[in-house]
Design an enzyme around this catalytic site. Structure first.
Site, mmCIF file in Angstrom:
data_model
loop_
_atom_site.group_PDB
_atom_site.id
_atom_site.type_symbol
_atom_site.label_atom_id
_atom_site.label_comp_id
_atom_site.label_asym_id
_atom_site.label_seq_id
_atom_site.Cartn_x
_atom_site.Cartn_y
_atom_site.Cartn_z
ATOM 1 N N HIS A 72 0.813 -1.390 0.246
ATOM 2 C CA HIS A 72 -0.135 -0.378 -0.129
ATOM 3 C C HIS A 72 0.498 1.443 -0.023
ATOM 4 O O HIS A 72 1.754 1.678 0.369
ATOM 5 C CB HIS A 72 -1.244 -0.356 1.168
ATOM 6 N N TYR A 201 -9.087 5.837 7.435
ATOM 7 C CA TYR A 201 -9.209 5.448 9.253
ATOM 8 C C TYR A 201 -10.031 7.182 9.246
ATOM 9 O O TYR A 201 -9.761 7.892 8.818
ATOM 10 C CB TYR A 201 -7.697 6.270 9.862
ATOM 11 N N PRO A 293 -4.127 0.178 19.555
ATOM 12 C CA PRO A 293 -3.552 0.401 17.837
ATOM 13 C C PRO A 293 -4.205 0.809 16.101
ATOM 14 O O PRO A 293 -3.103 0.490 15.246
ATOM 15 C CB PRO A 293 -4.395 -0.997 17.120
ATOM 16 N N LYS A 297 1.167 -0.161 15.516
ATOM 17 C CA LYS A 297 2.618 -0.127 15.384
ATOM 18 C C LYS A 297 3.521 -1.828 16.654
ATOM 19 O O LYS A 297 4.809 -1.469 16.489
ATOM 20 C CB LYS A 297 4.010 1.136 16.102
ATOM 21 N N TYR A 385 4.090 6.698 10.623
ATOM 22 C CA TYR A 385 3.312 5.578 10.511
ATOM 23 C C TYR A 385 3.744 4.474 9.209
ATOM 24 O O TYR A 385 3.974 3.643 9.577
ATOM 25 C CB TYR A 385 2.152 5.437 9.096
HETATM 26 P P1 RFL Z 1 2.056 -11.692 21.694
HETATM 27 O O1 RFL Z 1 1.780 -11.466 19.742
HETATM 28 O O2 RFL Z 1 0.433 -11.299 22.454
HETATM 29 O O3 RFL Z 1 2.455 -12.913 21.848
HETATM 30 C C1 RFL Z 1 2.754 -13.993 23.433
HETATM 31 C C2 RFL Z 1 3.314 -15.539 23.305
HETATM 32 O O4 RFL Z 1 3.751 -15.806 24.473
HETATM 33 C C3 RFL Z 1 2.675 -16.323 25.255
HETATM 34 N N1 RFL Z 1 2.896 -16.499 26.399
HETATM 35 C C4 RFL Z 1 3.620 -17.724 27.255
HETATM 36 N N2 RFL Z 1 4.463 -18.322 26.752
HETATM 37 C C5 RFL Z 1 4.640 -19.607 27.599
HETATM 38 N N3 RFL Z 1 5.189 -18.844 29.016
HETATM 39 C C6 RFL Z 1 4.233 -18.543 29.582
HETATM 40 N N4 RFL Z 1 3.988 -17.817 30.690
HETATM 41 C C7 RFL Z 1 3.108 -17.216 28.984
HETATM 42 N N5 RFL Z 1 2.393 -16.294 28.678
HETATM 43 C C8 RFL Z 1 2.415 -15.948 27.821
HETATM 44 C C9 RFL Z 1 1.462 -16.174 24.539
HETATM 45 O O5 RFL Z 1 0.487 -17.425 24.446
HETATM 46 C C10 RFL Z 1 0.730 -15.704 23.221
HETATM 47 O O6 RFL Z 1 2.118 -17.210 22.322
HETATM 48 O O7 RFL Z 1 3.143 -10.387 22.100
HETATM 49 P P2 RFL Z 1 4.621 -10.590 21.009
HETATM 50 O O8 RFL Z 1 4.985 -11.454 20.474
HETATM 51 O O9 RFL Z 1 4.705 -9.454 21.554
HETATM 52 O O10 RFL Z 1 3.583 -9.718 19.414
HETATM 53 C C11 RFL Z 1 3.106 -8.233 19.955
HETATM 54 C C12 RFL Z 1 1.651 -8.221 18.427
HETATM 55 O O11 RFL Z 1 1.222 -9.380 18.923
HETATM 56 C C13 RFL Z 1 1.280 -7.054 19.281
HETATM 57 O O12 RFL Z 1 2.098 -6.201 18.910
HETATM 58 C C14 RFL Z 1 -0.137 -6.511 17.947
HETATM 59 O O13 RFL Z 1 -1.011 -7.262 17.408
HETATM 60 C C15 RFL Z 1 -0.450 -4.821 17.661
HETATM 61 N N6 RFL Z 1 -1.378 -4.820 16.939
HETATM 62 C C16 RFL Z 1 -0.333 -4.271 15.641
HETATM 63 N N7 RFL Z 1 0.390 -3.915 16.216
HETATM 64 C C17 RFL Z 1 1.198 -3.369 14.065
HETATM 65 O O14 RFL Z 1 2.207 -3.495 13.550
HETATM 66 N N8 RFL Z 1 0.547 -3.193 12.943
HETATM 67 C C18 RFL Z 1 -1.039 -3.200 13.461
HETATM 68 O O15 RFL Z 1 -1.698 -2.990 12.339
HETATM 69 C C19 RFL Z 1 -1.850 -3.680 14.898
HETATM 70 N N9 RFL Z 1 -3.246 -4.350 14.710
HETATM 71 C C20 RFL Z 1 -2.953 -4.899 17.056
HETATM 72 C C21 RFL Z 1 -3.085 -4.760 15.726
HETATM 73 C C22 RFL Z 1 -3.057 -5.446 18.515
HETATM 74 C C23 RFL Z 1 -4.734 -5.794 18.015
HETATM 75 N N10 RFL Z 1 -5.075 -5.948 19.149
HETATM 76 C C24 RFL Z 1 -5.880 -7.126 19.535
HETATM 77 C C25 RFL Z 1 -4.498 -5.179 20.481
HETATM 78 C C26 RFL Z 1 -4.464 -4.882 16.509
HETATM 79 C C27 RFL Z 1 -5.494 -5.353 17.146
HETATM 80 C C28 RFL Z 1 -7.257 -4.860 17.325
HETATM 81 C C1 PHB Z 2 -5.424 -4.297 10.967
HETATM 82 O O1 PHB Z 2 -5.923 -4.977 9.464
HETATM 83 O O2 PHB Z 2 -6.005 -4.859 11.685
HETATM 84 C C2 PHB Z 2 -5.284 -2.684 11.774
HETATM 85 C C3 PHB Z 2 -4.413 -2.528 10.490
HETATM 86 C C4 PHB Z 2 -4.476 -0.906 11.025
HETATM 87 C C5 PHB Z 2 -4.105 -0.643 11.859
HETATM 88 C C6 PHB Z 2 -4.239 -1.470 12.962
HETATM 89 C C7 PHB Z 2 -5.217 -2.485 12.800
HETATM 90 O O3 PHB Z 2 -3.884 0.530 12.537
#
Ligand code: RFL
Ligand code: PHB
Length: 391
Positions: A72, A201, A293, A297, A385
């Site tokens: 994109h 957005y 989110p 980032k 971004y």
């Molecule tokens: P995770 O993905 O939470 O993984 C952590 C893992 O650790 C396990 N765990 C354990 N394992 C063993 N022993 C224990 N005691 C444990 N306790 C926990 C868990 O089961 C899990 O598998 O963390 P990690 O790897 O640091 O990754 C981070 C990302 O997942 C997170 O920052 C992103 O998803 C945030 N986020 C977004 N980030 C972006 O860069 N671009 C995006 O577009 C974006 N959109 C989002 C998002 C997060 C969202 N939510 C759900 C808050 C959109 C949403 C809706």
């Molecule tokens: C997504 O596609 O899940 C998404 C995209 C952009 C954001 C957050 C989530 O800022």
């Protein structure tokens, strides 16, 4: 059993770190609390920065991303029934972003890992780590219904916001900075082609809305909802009507409706724990910091942490020097705080705080109008971004 690096958590941070260490010839073990199917299906991020894509490619996890990821060149900002496009490459030094879901990144990394990578154990929750002040920490976990132990040279917490690693650092040695927001997101997946080519957005008096996508046939949509809201409050018809109202502009645009296949409510939080290292324990990804989110980032920060950490472990192995490991926390925190600020700004500019005054609303519109009319203001948004070169 003994390993050089014990990684707690098999989310994107833990899986990628294992991959990067393995390609540098360093041994490690990943212990993941949940089962494989759960980890692969957890709906989360969608946007990858260029530097994240570069690291995934270098780690061997770029093949499907290159085939199926959608590049994109811009995002759309909607407010005041107007739309404004932010062109990323022309406002940065040619940077763009990829739409490729976190679920797919995780599937690709798990497949590589199980193929020829270091051990990755599912359903292996870590419940204690001892000896982090010494040179050989002991990790206690459960697997196959039995208590197990693993000794290692270093422990890396990649266990997310609700993990245990952060709590290994004594209260007296750390500081946590936090903010909660007075709203949440309702996130939905719909089996319908996206109604736009780029992400939208939208700021509206009814609240924030985001139109994203997962593929040419699947849309990902978000609505600002009150804290405490439940998916049960949101029948499909109400979701589409609300998206329609918040995304509306003067001019031609139609929102495609289709079957909704998943709904979840997500809290919005900011949190940073400093430092990101104590003794032989390092923190990476969501266990050290989370962002709302809106700035997309979180995953990108997790990737940048583990890239720095893998480089530091490799440097130690090659030169015997702990310089990069010692600098790890400061190196990462600089980028983390930049992302915290950007995510905060995107969030507070685009959402409607239930307590905000008409004055606050006018300030938001003025800020959005400034971004739409000044290339300097737009470039500030675009650079953050698409991802900055820090650390
Ligand atoms: P995770 O993905 O939470 O993984 C952590 C893992 O650790 C396990 N765990 C354990 N394992 C063993 N022993 C224990 N005691 C444990 N306790 C926990 C868990 O089961 C899990 O598998 O963390 P990690 O790897 O640091 O990754 C981070 C990302 O997942 C997170 O920052 C992103 O998803 C945030 N986020 C977004 N980030 C972006 O860069 N671009 C995006 O577009 C974006 N959109 C989002 C998002 C997060 C969202 N939510 C759900 C808050 C959109 C949403 C809706
Ligand atoms: C997504 O596609 O899940 C998404 C995209 C952009 C954001 C957050 C989530 O800022």
């Amino acid at each position: 059993m003994h390993t050089t690096v014990c990684i707690i958590g098999g989310g994107p941070a833990g899986l990628l770190l294992a991959r990067l260490l393995h390609t540098s010839g360093l041994d490690c073990v990943v212990l993941e609390r949940r089962e494989r199917a759960y980890v692969e299906q957890r709906q989360r991020a969608g946007i990858l920065e260029q530097s994240t894509v570069d690291v995934l490619r270098a780690s061997g996890a770029g093949e499907r991303l290159d085939r199926e990821g959608m590049v994109h060149d811009g995002i759309e900002l909607r407010f005041d029934r107007r739309t404004h496009r932010i062109d990323l490459p022309s406002l940065t030094d040619g940077r763009r972003v990829w739409v490729y879901a976190q679920t797919e990144v995780v599937k690709d990394l798990i497949a590589l890992q199980l193929d020829d990578g270091p051990p990755l154990l599912f359903e292996a929750p870590v419940h204690a780590v001892e000896g982090i002040d010494g040179t050989r920490p002991t990790v206690r976990y459960t697997h196959g219904g039995r208590e197990q132990t693993l000794t290692c040279d270093y422990v890396v917490g990649c266990d997310g916001f609700h993990g245990i690693a952060r709590n290994l650092i004594p209260e007296s040695a750390k500081r946590t900075f936090e903010r909660t927001y007075p709203y949440s997101w309702l996130g939905v997946l719909a089996d319908v082609p996206p109604s736009c080519d780029e992400l939208i957005y939208a700021h509206s008096p009814r609240g924030f809305a985001l139109h994203s996508m997962r593929s040419p046939t699947v849309s990902r949509l978000y609505l600002q909802v009150p804290n405490g809201a439940s998916p049960a409050d949101w029948p499909d018809e109400r979701i589409w009507d609300e998206l329609d109202a918040r995304l509306a502009i003067d001019g031609d645009w139609t929102l495609n409706r289709g079957p909704i296949t998943a709904k979840a409510v997500l809290p919005m939080r900011s949190s940073v724990t400093e430092p990101m290292r104590y003794g032989r324990v390092f923190l990476a990804g969501d266990c050290a910091h989370i962002v709302p989110p809106t700035g997309a980032k979180g995953l990108n920060l997790a990737v940048s942490d583990v890239t720095a950490l893998a480089r530091a472990f490799t440097h130690l192995r090659n030169t015997g020097s702990t310089d990069l490991l010692d600098a790890y926390s400061d190196t990462c925190l600089r980028r983390v705080w930049r992302a915290e600020h950007f995510s905060y700004l995107m969030t507070t500019t685009l959402h409607t705080d239930p307590r905000q005054s008409p004055f606050d609303s006018r300030l938001q519109l003025s800020q959005l109008d400034r971004i739409a009319s000044s290339p300097h203001a737009a470039a500030e948004l675009a650079e953050n971004y698409a991802g900055l070169d820090i650390g």
